[in-house]
Scaffold this motif. Structure first.
Motif, PDB file in Angstrom:
ATOM      1  N   LEU A   1      -4.661   1.296  10.351  1.00 44.67           N
ATOM      2  CA  LEU A   1      -5.347   2.582  10.296  1.00 44.67           C
ATOM      3  C   LEU A   1      -4.371   3.715   9.992  1.00 44.67           C
ATOM      4  O   LEU A   1      -4.695   4.643   9.245  1.00 44.67           O
ATOM      5  N   GLU A   2      -3.167   3.636  10.549  1.00 51.51           N
ATOM      6  CA  GLU A   2      -2.135   4.634  10.263  1.00 51.51           C
ATOM      7  C   GLU A   2      -1.772   4.629   8.779  1.00 51.51           C
ATOM      8  O   GLU A   2      -1.647   5.684   8.163  1.00 51.51           O
ATOM      9  N   VAL A   3      -1.625   3.445   8.221  1.00 50.40           N
ATOM     10  CA  VAL A   3      -1.310   3.335   6.789  1.00 50.40           C
ATOM     11  C   VAL A   3      -2.474   3.878   5.961  1.00 50.40           C
ATOM     12  O   VAL A   3      -2.272   4.586   4.979  1.00 50.40           O
ATOM     13  N   GLN A   4      -3.697   3.561   6.365  1.00 54.78           N
ATOM     14  CA  GLN A   4      -4.870   4.030   5.629  1.00 54.78           C
ATOM     15  C   GLN A   4      -4.936   5.554   5.608  1.00 54.78           C
ATOM     16  O   GLN A   4      -5.372   6.143   4.631  1.00 54.78           O
ATOM     17  N   ARG A   5      -4.476   6.201   6.652  1.00 49.86           N
ATOM     18  CA  ARG A   5      -4.494   7.668   6.730  1.00 49.86           C
ATOM     19  C   ARG A   5      -3.273   8.312   6.060  1.00 49.86           C
ATOM     20  O   ARG A   5      -3.204   9.527   5.964  1.00 49.86           O
ATOM     21  N   SER A   6      -2.330   7.511   5.602  1.00 48.31           N
ATOM     22  CA  SER A   6      -1.084   8.053   5.054  1.00 48.31           C
ATOM     23  C   SER A   6      -1.296   8.697   3.681  1.00 48.31           C
ATOM     24  O   SER A   6      -2.240   8.382   2.953  1.00 48.31           O
ATOM     25  N   GLU A   7      -0.370   9.579   3.339  1.00 47.31           N
ATOM     26  CA  GLU A   7      -0.399  10.253   2.037  1.00 47.31           C
ATOM     27  C   GLU A   7      -0.208   9.254   0.901  1.00 47.31           C
ATOM     28  O   GLU A   7      -0.822   9.370  -0.157  1.00 47.31           O
ATOM     29  N   GLU A   8       0.646   8.251   1.120  1.00 46.36           N
ATOM     30  CA  GLU A   8       0.906   7.241   0.080  1.00 46.36           C
ATOM     31  C   GLU A   8      -0.364   6.453  -0.252  1.00 46.36           C
ATOM     32  O   GLU A   8      -0.654   6.187  -1.413  1.00 46.36           O
ATOM     33  N   PHE A   9      -1.117   6.088   0.776  1.00 50.94           N
ATOM     34  CA  PHE A   9      -2.350   5.333   0.559  1.00 50.94           C
ATOM     35  C   PHE A   9      -3.390   6.203  -0.147  1.00 50.94           C
ATOM     36  O   PHE A   9      -4.105   5.733  -1.038  1.00 50.94           O
ATOM     37  N   ALA A  10      -3.467   7.466   0.238  1.00 48.47           N
ATOM     38  CA  ALA A  10      -4.386   8.394  -0.432  1.00 48.47           C
ATOM     39  C   ALA A  10      -4.010   8.535  -1.906  1.00 48.47           C
ATOM     40  O   ALA A  10      -4.884   8.576  -2.777  1.00 48.47           O
ATOM     41  N   GLN A  11      -2.707   8.579  -2.185  1.00 57.91           N
ATOM     42  CA  GLN A  11      -2.239   8.671  -3.571  1.00 57.91           C
ATOM     43  C   GLN A  11      -2.614   7.412  -4.350  1.00 57.91           C
ATOM     44  O   GLN A  11      -3.031   7.493  -5.508  1.00 57.91           O
ATOM     45  N   LEU A  12      -2.469   6.254  -3.718  1.00 58.99           N
ATOM     46  CA  LEU A  12      -2.837   4.992  -4.366  1.00 58.99           C
ATOM     47  C   LEU A  12      -4.325   4.977  -4.705  1.00 58.99           C
ATOM     48  O   LEU A  12      -4.714   4.626  -5.823  1.00 58.99           O
ATOM     49  N   ARG A  13      -5.158   5.373  -3.761  1.00 55.88           N
ATOM     50  CA  ARG A  13      -6.610   5.433  -4.030  1.00 55.88           C
ATOM     51  C   ARG A  13      -6.919   6.425  -5.143  1.00 55.88           C
ATOM     52  O   ARG A  13      -7.760   6.152  -6.005  1.00 55.88           O
ATOM     53  N   HIS A  14      -6.248   7.565  -5.124  1.00 56.39           N
ATOM     54  CA  HIS A  14      -6.479   8.582  -6.157  1.00 56.39           C
ATOM     55  C   HIS A  14      -6.120   8.045  -7.544  1.00 56.39           C
ATOM     56  O   HIS A  14      -6.876   8.220  -8.505  1.00 56.39           O
ATOM     57  N   ARG A  15      -4.978   7.395  -7.651  1.00 53.72           N
ATOM     58  CA  ARG A  15      -4.557   6.839  -8.938  1.00 53.72           C
ATOM     59  C   ARG A  15      -5.536   5.771  -9.423  1.00 53.72           C
ATOM     60  O   ARG A  15      -5.861   5.723 -10.613  1.00 53.72           O
ATOM     61  N   LEU A  16      -5.999   4.930  -8.527  1.00 56.67           N
ATOM     62  CA  LEU A  16      -6.952   3.880  -8.904  1.00 56.67           C
ATOM     63  C   LEU A  16      -8.266   4.491  -9.381  1.00 56.67           C
ATOM     64  O   LEU A  16      -8.780   4.145 -10.444  1.00 56.67           O
ATOM     65  N   ARG A  17      -8.789   5.417  -8.611  1.00 55.99           N
ATOM     66  CA  ARG A  17     -10.066   6.052  -8.973  1.00 55.99           C
ATOM     67  C   ARG A  17      -9.959   6.861 -10.255  1.00 55.99           C
ATOM     68  O   ARG A  17     -10.903   6.912 -11.038  1.00 55.99           O
ATOM     69  N   ARG A  18      -8.800   7.504 -10.455  1.00 60.31           N
ATOM     70  CA  ARG A  18      -8.596   8.295 -11.668  1.00 60.31           C
ATOM     71  C   ARG A  18      -8.667   7.426 -12.913  1.00 60.31           C
ATOM     72  O   ARG A  18      -9.011   7.886 -13.991  1.00 60.31           O
ATOM     73  N   TYR A  19      -8.345   6.163 -12.789  1.00 55.54           N
ATOM     74  CA  TYR A  19      -8.434   5.241 -13.926  1.00 55.54           C
ATOM     75  C   TYR A  19      -9.805   4.554 -13.984  1.00 55.54           C
ATOM     76  O   TYR A  19     -10.429   4.501 -15.033  1.00 55.54           O
TER      77      TYR A  19
END
Length: 119
Positions: free
Chosen positions: A9-27
């Motif tokens: 859950l800590e990793v899921q809330r992290s900035e890095e994980f949010a960035q990963l989701r953003h990059r995936l969704r952006r594509y």
């Protein structure tokens, strides 16, 4: 040492994980929309523009056959392009997140905890 549910859950809330989701969704989202529009155009033209689709280009090859083959070409192109995008933009970040999860917290929090114990 396996990570706990709290750590996930800590990793899921992290900035890095949010960035990963953003990059995936952006594509994924624009590519999916573009492909659905392209496929729908093919289906609609096949259903309602039969005269246009029946135009012979070379010999027995007509517009409909070309559009049909281009469906396969575009599918393979999207798969190829996604693999390149993932290898350069997604996988390095995902590996970083995974390594941090498997190896425990990064050195910064550990140094802070050690400093706090000395004071």
């Amino acid at each position: 040492m396996p990570a706990s549910a709290e750590r996930y859950l800590e990793v899921q809330r992290s900035e890095e994980f949010a960035q990963l989701r953003h990059r995936l969704r952006r594509y994924i989202f624009p590519t999916t929309v573009a492909f659905i529009v392209w496929y729908s155009l093919y289906v609609l033209l096949s259903a309602y523009a039969r005269d246009f689709m029946a135009i012979k280009v070379v010999g027995n090859i007509n517009v409909a056959l070309i559009f049909g083959v281009l469906q396969f070409v575009s599918t393979f192109f999207i798969a190829w392009h996604y693999s390149r995008y993932a290898a350069t933009k997604l996988d390095p970040l995902a590996d970083e997140i995974y390594n941090e999860l498997e190896n425990g917290p990064s050195a910064e929090p550990a140094a802070t905890a050690t400093d706090g114990g000395k004071a």
